[in-house]
Write a protein that holds these residues in place. Sequence first.
Motif, mmCIF file in Angstrom:
data_model
loop_
_atom_site.group_PDB
_atom_site.id
_atom_site.type_symbol
_atom_site.label_atom_id
_atom_site.label_comp_id
_atom_site.label_asym_id
_atom_site.label_seq_id
_atom_site.Cartn_x
_atom_site.Cartn_y
_atom_site.Cartn_z
ATOM 1 N N LEU A 92 45.701 8.989 -1.359
ATOM 2 C CA LEU A 92 44.575 9.495 -0.573
ATOM 3 C C LEU A 92 44.796 9.286 0.923
ATOM 4 O O LEU A 92 44.566 10.195 1.720
ATOM 5 N N THR A 93 45.274 8.121 1.304
ATOM 6 C CA THR A 93 45.516 7.867 2.730
ATOM 7 C C THR A 93 46.675 8.716 3.245
ATOM 8 O O THR A 93 46.617 9.227 4.367
ATOM 9 N N THR A 94 47.697 8.892 2.460
ATOM 10 C CA THR A 94 48.834 9.728 2.867
ATOM 11 C C THR A 94 48.385 11.182 3.046
ATOM 12 O O THR A 94 48.760 11.848 4.019
ATOM 13 N N ILE A 124 47.622 15.222 10.880
ATOM 14 C CA ILE A 124 48.800 15.629 11.657
ATOM 15 C C ILE A 124 48.896 17.156 11.724
ATOM 16 O O ILE A 124 49.164 17.727 12.789
ATOM 17 N N ILE A 125 48.625 17.817 10.632
ATOM 18 C CA ILE A 125 48.674 19.277 10.616
ATOM 19 C C ILE A 125 47.621 19.862 11.547
ATOM 20 O O ILE A 125 47.889 20.793 12.319
ATOM 21 N N LEU A 170 46.067 22.404 16.712
ATOM 22 C CA LEU A 170 45.298 22.399 17.954
ATOM 23 C C LEU A 170 46.204 22.403 19.178
ATOM 24 O O LEU A 170 45.934 23.100 20.167
ATOM 25 N N LEU A 171 47.294 21.648 19.131
ATOM 26 C CA LEU A 171 48.218 21.615 20.265
ATOM 27 C C LEU A 171 48.881 22.977 20.483
ATOM 28 O O LEU A 171 49.029 23.419 21.625
ATOM 29 N N THR A 172 49.260 23.628 19.429
ATOM 30 C CA THR A 172 49.918 24.937 19.586
ATOM 31 C C THR A 172 48.952 25.992 20.096
ATOM 32 O O THR A 172 49.340 26.865 20.869
#
Length: 115
Positions: free
Chosen positions: A4-6, A13-14, A19-21
């Motif tokens: 669950l944490t992974t 991260i995705i 958002l950065l792109t």
Amino acid sequence: MKILTTTLIMVMIINLVFLLTTMISKKTKTSREKNSPFECGFSPLSSSRKPFSIQFFLMATIFLIFDIEISIILPMASTKMLSMEEWLISSTITIIILLMGLIMEWKTNMLEWSK
């Protein structure tokens, strides 16, 4: 709990990369022209259904038939299964059959460009 944490970290991260792109990308304005499909130089603003000439289709079909006939006759000469006389007879019969069909189309006025 580890899975669950992974999964949560991967989703974060995705989303961060997404958002950065979008923030970094150069494309700022969207317009109808830029978002429309462009294919082979045709304007997407015109009608996609155009009348098709049957005579053009017939001429293209005749060309295709004779093109395939040549691609069948020429390799027969290089095979060792046929002698030269057999190849000459079979290719002559093939050409005569195709020419008879072409003459029949010509006599029935199927090759007329305009009517």
